[in-house]
Design a protein around this motif. Structure first.
Motif, PDB file in Angstrom:
ATOM      1  N   LEU A 252      55.192  -5.027 -11.357  1.00  0.00           N
ATOM      2  CA  LEU A 252      55.234  -3.827 -10.515  1.00  0.00           C
ATOM      3  C   LEU A 252      56.653  -3.300 -10.337  1.00  0.00           C
ATOM      4  O   LEU A 252      56.868  -2.095 -10.323  1.00  0.00           O
ATOM      5  CB  LEU A 252      54.635  -4.116  -9.139  1.00  0.00           C
ATOM      6  CG  LEU A 252      53.125  -4.220  -9.063  1.00  0.00           C
ATOM      7  CD1 LEU A 252      52.688  -4.535  -7.637  1.00  0.00           C
ATOM      8  CD2 LEU A 252      52.464  -2.933  -9.534  1.00  0.00           C
TER       9      LEU A 252
ATOM     10  N   GLU B 237      49.087  -1.154  -7.235  1.00  0.00           N
ATOM     11  CA  GLU B 237      48.140  -2.247  -7.042  1.00  0.00           C
ATOM     12  C   GLU B 237      48.603  -3.475  -7.828  1.00  0.00           C
ATOM     13  O   GLU B 237      48.921  -3.367  -9.012  1.00  0.00           O
ATOM     14  CB  GLU B 237      46.761  -1.800  -7.535  1.00  0.00           C
ATOM     15  CG  GLU B 237      45.664  -2.792  -7.305  1.00  0.00           C
ATOM     16  CD  GLU B 237      44.325  -2.240  -7.788  1.00  0.00           C
ATOM     17  OE1 GLU B 237      43.572  -3.018  -8.385  1.00  0.00           O
ATOM     18  OE2 GLU B 237      44.065  -1.044  -7.582  1.00  0.00           O
ATOM     19  N   PRO B 238      48.651  -4.640  -7.195  1.00  0.00           N
ATOM     20  CA  PRO B 238      49.112  -5.843  -7.909  1.00  0.00           C
ATOM     21  C   PRO B 238      48.261  -6.153  -9.142  1.00  0.00           C
ATOM     22  O   PRO B 238      47.066  -5.899  -9.168  1.00  0.00           O
ATOM     23  CB  PRO B 238      48.952  -6.957  -6.875  1.00  0.00           C
ATOM     24  CG  PRO B 238      48.957  -6.257  -5.562  1.00  0.00           C
ATOM     25  CD  PRO B 238      48.336  -4.912  -5.799  1.00  0.00           C
ATOM     26  N   TYR B 239      48.925  -6.691 -10.141  1.00  0.00           N
ATOM     27  CA  TYR B 239      48.249  -7.131 -11.358  1.00  0.00           C
ATOM     28  C   TYR B 239      47.718  -8.542 -11.169  1.00  0.00           C
ATOM     29  O   TYR B 239      48.262  -9.317 -10.392  1.00  0.00           O
ATOM     30  CB  TYR B 239      49.219  -7.134 -12.547  1.00  0.00           C
ATOM     31  CG  TYR B 239      49.643  -5.769 -12.990  1.00  0.00           C
ATOM     32  CD1 TYR B 239      48.833  -5.004 -13.810  1.00  0.00           C
ATOM     33  CD2 TYR B 239      50.870  -5.236 -12.606  1.00  0.00           C
ATOM     34  CE1 TYR B 239      49.223  -3.746 -14.242  1.00  0.00           C
ATOM     35  CE2 TYR B 239      51.270  -3.987 -13.032  1.00  0.00           C
ATOM     36  CZ  TYR B 239      50.446  -3.246 -13.845  1.00  0.00           C
ATOM     37  OH  TYR B 239      50.845  -2.010 -14.267  1.00  0.00           O
ATOM     38  N   ASP B 240      46.683  -8.884 -11.907  1.00  0.00           N
ATOM     39  CA  ASP B 240      46.200 -10.262 -11.957  1.00  0.00           C
ATOM     40  C   ASP B 240      46.657 -10.831 -13.287  1.00  0.00           C
ATOM     41  O   ASP B 240      46.014 -10.648 -14.308  1.00  0.00           O
ATOM     42  CB  ASP B 240      44.672 -10.319 -11.847  1.00  0.00           C
ATOM     43  CG  ASP B 240      44.131 -11.734 -11.922  1.00  0.00           C
ATOM     44  OD1 ASP B 240      44.943 -12.694 -11.977  1.00  0.00           O
ATOM     45  OD2 ASP B 240      42.910 -11.898 -11.947  1.00  0.00           O
ATOM     46  N   ASN B 241      47.805 -11.504 -13.265  1.00  0.00           N
ATOM     47  CA  ASN B 241      48.369 -12.094 -14.479  1.00  0.00           C
ATOM     48  C   ASN B 241      47.934 -13.548 -14.630  1.00  0.00           C
ATOM     49  O   ASN B 241      48.712 -14.410 -14.993  1.00  0.00           O
ATOM     50  CB  ASN B 241      49.902 -12.003 -14.441  1.00  0.00           C
ATOM     51  CG  ASN B 241      50.419 -10.620 -14.743  1.00  0.00           C
ATOM     52  OD1 ASN B 241      49.939  -9.956 -15.651  1.00  0.00           O
ATOM     53  ND2 ASN B 241      51.402 -10.173 -13.980  1.00  0.00           N
TER      54      ASN B 241
ATOM     55  N   ASP C  10      55.731 -11.043  -9.111  1.00  0.00           N
ATOM     56  CA  ASP C  10      54.342 -10.596  -9.144  1.00  0.00           C
ATOM     57  C   ASP C  10      53.354 -11.747  -8.986  1.00  0.00           C
ATOM     58  O   ASP C  10      52.151 -11.564  -9.125  1.00  0.00           O
ATOM     59  CB  ASP C  10      54.063  -9.838 -10.451  1.00  0.00           C
ATOM     60  CG  ASP C  10      54.784  -8.513 -10.479  1.00  0.00           C
ATOM     61  OD1 ASP C  10      54.262  -7.548  -9.880  1.00  0.00           O
ATOM     62  OD2 ASP C  10      55.878  -8.436 -11.071  1.00  0.00           O
TER      63      ASP C  10
ATOM     64  N   HIS D 127      52.353  -8.060 -16.920  1.00  0.00           N
ATOM     65  CA  HIS D 127      52.621  -6.797 -16.242  1.00  0.00           C
ATOM     66  C   HIS D 127      53.407  -7.041 -14.958  1.00  0.00           C
ATOM     67  O   HIS D 127      53.164  -8.034 -14.267  1.00  0.00           O
ATOM     68  CB  HIS D 127      51.308  -6.086 -15.899  1.00  0.00           C
ATOM     69  CG  HIS D 127      50.647  -5.472 -17.085  1.00  0.00           C
ATOM     70  ND1 HIS D 127      49.801  -6.168 -17.907  1.00  0.00           N
ATOM     71  CD2 HIS D 127      50.741  -4.221 -17.593  1.00  0.00           C
ATOM     72  CE1 HIS D 127      49.382  -5.365 -18.865  1.00  0.00           C
ATOM     73  NE2 HIS D 127      49.935  -4.185 -18.702  1.00  0.00           N
TER      74      HIS D 127
ATOM     75  N   TRP E 206      55.894   4.444 -18.858  1.00  0.00           N
ATOM     76  CA  TRP E 206      55.822   2.993 -18.972  1.00  0.00           C
ATOM     77  C   TRP E 206      57.082   2.496 -19.663  1.00  0.00           C
ATOM     78  O   TRP E 206      57.825   3.271 -20.269  1.00  0.00           O
ATOM     79  CB  TRP E 206      54.576   2.528 -19.726  1.00  0.00           C
ATOM     80  CG  TRP E 206      54.418   3.126 -21.096  1.00  0.00           C
ATOM     81  CD1 TRP E 206      53.746   4.269 -21.414  1.00  0.00           C
ATOM     82  CD2 TRP E 206      54.976   2.641 -22.328  1.00  0.00           C
ATOM     83  NE1 TRP E 206      53.833   4.524 -22.763  1.00  0.00           N
ATOM     84  CE2 TRP E 206      54.575   3.527 -23.351  1.00  0.00           C
ATOM     85  CE3 TRP E 206      55.748   1.550 -22.678  1.00  0.00           C
ATOM     86  CZ2 TRP E 206      54.947   3.349 -24.679  1.00  0.00           C
ATOM     87  CZ3 TRP E 206      56.118   1.366 -24.002  1.00  0.00           C
ATOM     88  CH2 TRP E 206      55.712   2.262 -24.985  1.00  0.00           C
TER      89      TRP E 206
ATOM     90  N   ARG F 127      52.175   2.609 -10.679  1.00  0.00           N
ATOM     91  CA  ARG F 127      51.265   1.517 -10.351  1.00  0.00           C
ATOM     92  C   ARG F 127      51.719   0.865  -9.048  1.00  0.00           C
ATOM     93  O   ARG F 127      52.871   0.495  -8.895  1.00  0.00           O
ATOM     94  CB  ARG F 127      51.259   0.484 -11.475  1.00  0.00           C
ATOM     95  CG  ARG F 127      50.506  -0.798 -11.190  1.00  0.00           C
ATOM     96  CD  ARG F 127      49.016  -0.617 -11.360  1.00  0.00           C
ATOM     97  NE  ARG F 127      48.307  -1.847 -11.062  1.00  0.00           N
ATOM     98  CZ  ARG F 127      47.272  -2.293 -11.737  1.00  0.00           C
ATOM     99  NH1 ARG F 127      46.818  -1.628 -12.768  1.00  0.00           N
ATOM    100  NH2 ARG F 127      46.682  -3.411 -11.392  1.00  0.00           N
TER     101      ARG F 127
ATOM    102  N   TRP G 256      55.912  -2.534 -17.588  1.00  0.00           N
ATOM    103  CA  TRP G 256      55.919  -1.812 -16.319  1.00  0.00           C
ATOM    104  C   TRP G 256      55.264  -0.445 -16.539  1.00  0.00           C
ATOM    105  O   TRP G 256      55.519   0.219 -17.550  1.00  0.00           O
ATOM    106  CB  TRP G 256      57.363  -1.630 -15.839  1.00  0.00           C
ATOM    107  CG  TRP G 256      57.501  -0.678 -14.708  1.00  0.00           C
ATOM    108  CD1 TRP G 256      57.326  -0.933 -13.391  1.00  0.00           C
ATOM    109  CD2 TRP G 256      57.846   0.710 -14.801  1.00  0.00           C
ATOM    110  NE1 TRP G 256      57.534   0.201 -12.650  1.00  0.00           N
ATOM    111  CE2 TRP G 256      57.850   1.224 -13.497  1.00  0.00           C
ATOM    112  CE3 TRP G 256      58.130   1.569 -15.859  1.00  0.00           C
ATOM    113  CZ2 TRP G 256      58.142   2.560 -13.233  1.00  0.00           C
ATOM    114  CZ3 TRP G 256      58.418   2.893 -15.597  1.00  0.00           C
ATOM    115  CH2 TRP G 256      58.425   3.371 -14.284  1.00  0.00           C
ATOM    116  N   ASN G 257      54.406  -0.043 -15.593  1.00  0.00           N
ATOM    117  CA  ASN G 257      53.748   1.265 -15.654  1.00  0.00           C
ATOM    118  C   ASN G 257      54.128   2.078 -14.431  1.00  0.00           C
ATOM    119  O   ASN G 257      53.948   1.623 -13.286  1.00  0.00           O
ATOM    120  CB  ASN G 257      52.226   1.095 -15.706  1.00  0.00           C
ATOM    121  CG  ASN G 257      51.789   0.473 -17.004  1.00  0.00           C
ATOM    122  OD1 ASN G 257      51.924   1.077 -18.060  1.00  0.00           O
ATOM    123  ND2 ASN G 257      51.280  -0.741 -16.950  1.00  0.00           N
TER     124      ASN G 257
END
Length: 122
Positions: A13, A65-69, A112, A11, A41, A63, A59-60
């Motif tokens: 941002l 808030e950072p993703y935890d990839n 990200d 994901h 998206w 959004r 991508w959404n």
């Protein structure tokens, strides 16, 4: 029965920043996209001529808030023939986050914070 790995999804941002990063850092370019009409998206598949394996960026809209990839524990590895040139490029980009000279490898992070390992071609 044979299972072939075809892509990995992460994901993002800022899709445009990610697309620019992956093209400059690793030579990955969009090969196909999916998105609904409402633009909520978008999925972009990236690839290069070195392999048929693809990286899927999702991508959404809205959004923030950072993703935890994977938090640096999960990563993708990329093999390169010219480690010195690759290292110089990634150093210039400010993308190197960890080096392991003893193993002859290093890691870069995308916009990200997703880690990508760079290894010498064997």
């Amino acid at each position: 029965m044979g299972f072939k790995m075809v892509h990995t999804e992460i994901h993002v941002l800022d899709l445009e920043a990610s697309l620019a990063f992956y093209e400059k850092a690793l030579g990955l370019v969009p090969v196909r996209e999916k998105a609904p009409e409402d633009g909520s998206w978008k999925i972009v598949y990236l690839a290069n001529d070195e392999t048929d394996y693809q990286l899927e960026l999702t991508w959404n809209d809205g959004r923030t808030e950072p993703y935890d990839n994977g938090g640096g524990d999960i990563h993708l590895a990329f093999e390169v023939e010219d480690m010195d040139a690759a290292h110089a490029l990634h150093e210039e980009m400010g993308a190197i986050v960890k080096e392991n000279p003893g193993m002859g490898i290093y890691f870069i992070a995308d916009p990200d914070g997703f880690w990508l390992e760079v290894v010498p071609k064997k």
